[in-house]
Enzyme design. Structure first.
Site, PDB file in Angstrom:
ATOM      1  N   ASP A 121       0.855  -1.189   0.000  1.00 25.99           N
ATOM      2  CA  ASP A 121       0.000   0.000   0.000  1.00 25.99           C
ATOM      3  C   ASP A 121       0.892   1.241   0.000  1.00 25.99           C
ATOM      4  O   ASP A 121       1.847   1.340   0.783  1.00 25.99           O
ATOM      5  CB  ASP A 121      -0.896   0.006   1.243  1.00 25.99           C
ATOM      6  N   ASN A 163      -3.213  13.041  -3.458  1.00 26.03           N
ATOM      7  CA  ASN A 163      -4.335  13.410  -4.333  1.00 26.03           C
ATOM      8  C   ASN A 163      -4.982  14.723  -3.890  1.00 26.03           C
ATOM      9  O   ASN A 163      -5.335  15.570  -4.726  1.00 26.03           O
ATOM     10  CB  ASN A 163      -5.388  12.298  -4.341  1.00 26.03           C
ATOM     11  N   ASP A 179      -1.938   9.637 -10.120  1.00 20.64           N
ATOM     12  CA  ASP A 179      -1.843   8.671 -11.225  1.00 20.64           C
ATOM     13  C   ASP A 179      -0.392   8.457 -11.648  1.00 20.64           C
ATOM     14  O   ASP A 179       0.030   7.322 -11.914  1.00 20.64           O
ATOM     15  CB  ASP A 179      -2.663   9.165 -12.414  1.00 20.64           C
ATOM     16  N   GLU A 201      -4.750   2.286  -4.241  1.00 19.53           N
ATOM     17  CA  GLU A 201      -3.283   2.316  -4.159  1.00 19.53           C
ATOM     18  C   GLU A 201      -2.749   1.052  -3.508  1.00 19.53           C
ATOM     19  O   GLU A 201      -1.645   1.023  -2.983  1.00 19.53           O
ATOM     20  CB  GLU A 201      -2.821   3.540  -3.360  1.00 19.53           C
TER      21      GLU A 201
END
Length: 356
Positions: A237, A245, A254, A280
């Protein structure tokens, strides 16, 4: 077909060409089976018709000798989908038909009976050959098959020349038909392959989607158990991904995921399975590695992630490692233990590897 395989060499590897050969066998197998049955039936009708029209010094049973093996070969192709075996059986069918043509043309003084089937055979079979060499061998058999009877049966040179000219035209027509058929099948194969990749892989990272990863991992885990080998799962993770973000936009997130997936692919071996499980979160099945070996791989992977620079600093990941410790453990339980280990790594301060 040579051009198509040349294109495949540029686009992929030996495995991809093997996949295309098996695709052709799957697609064309039923057509080959049907054409063989039609060929056997046509041969039976031709023998009966020639018996009614012309008297032959050969008994009927002898002229029907190629029919049982023809039917046997045709029946076997119903279930065969191995490219090489299917091609061999199809070439054997052509050989048997050529033997039959010679047997039924023995007493035909002008050898007219060999002209029509001799010319129909290459055209009728032009679209069923899987490979370039199969096609060349088949055309050679079609052209040379009736020649012994023509050359040594008292036929004049003009009739032999006419046969060769007509056969050359028939083979040229067969080549054109096969070229168009091959191109159509290749384009269909390429399109279907692209659609499968779109369904089975994540559009952003290029890794397996969750459902496809789980499907392949279950199959791989069953095979690993049969071979009595160890196997481990890594659950990875990306740390502080939500803040990336929120503060820098989804484009930055991204870009980080794409770079992360690229590092994972570089670190993994052939045979390892990698999937994007969540936003993620990523999972990896490592066949043949015990807990210690998988932990070392995970640590190497964690350190490699520091090469990826986010707008707010190096990318870090938390990784959980779990080993399949008994034969009855299912994939879901193994993933859950690796997930718990990953969450423990988060609680311990992130950017670390924890084993279950």
């Amino acid at each position: 077909m040579h051009v198509l395989f040349k294109h495949l060499r540029k686009a992929g590897n030996t495995e991809q060409r093997r996949e295309y050969s098996h695709y052709l066998a799957q697609q064309m197998g039923p057509m080959i089976h049907a054409l063989m049955l039609v060929g056997a039936l046509a041969y039976l009708v031709a023998v009966i018709a020639s018996t009614l029209v012309n008297h032959s010094s050969l008994p009927l049973w002898l002229r029907l000798v190629p029919l049982p093996p023809l039917l046997l070969v045709a029946s076997s192709t119903r279930y065969v989908r191995q490219p090489r075996l299917l091609s061999s059986l199809t070439l054997l069918c052509v050989v048997l038909l050529e033997i039959g043509i010679n047997l039924n043309g023995v007493d035909d003084v002008h050898r007219r009976s060999v002209v029509l089937p001799g010319l129909l055979l290459p055209v009728a079979s032009s679209v069923i050959w899987l490979g370039r060499w199969d096609f060349l061998a088949a055309m050679l058999l079609c052209a040379l098959g009736p020649l012994p009877m023509l050359l040594f049966g008292g036929t004049d040179n003009m009739q032999v020349l006419q046969y060769l000219v007509y056969m050359a035209i028939a083979i040229a027509l067969s080549t054109v038909l096969r070229a168009f058929m091959a191109r159509t099948l290749f384009e269909q194969f390429r399109l279907e392959r692209q659609l499968r990749e779109q369904v089975n892989t994540d559009g952003l990272t290029g890794l397996l989607v969750r459902n496809r990863f789980l499907e392949l991992a279950r199959l791989a885990l069953g095979d690993i158990r049969l071979r009595q080998q160890p196997a481990c799962v890594l659950y990875l993770d990306a740390d502080h991904f939500k803040s990336l973000n929120d503060n820098y936009g989804h484009a930055a997130g991204d870009a980080a995921l794409i770079a992360l997936a690229s590092v994972i692919r570089r670190q993994m071996r052939q045979g390892d399975l990698i999937g994007r499980i969540g936003g993620e979160e990523f999972a990896m099945l490592l066949p043949g590695l015990d807990l210690q070996q998988a932990g070392a791989r995970a640590e190497q992977l964690r350190q490699s992630m520091h090469e990826i620079l986010r707008p707010d600093g190096p990318l870090t990941v938390s990784i959980g490692v779990a080993e399949c410790d008994h034969a009855g453990e299912v994939l879901e339980t193994l993933l859950a233990r690796a997930d718990q280990a990953m969450r423990q790594a988060k609680r311990d301060g992130r950017d670390r590897v924890v084993s279950a």
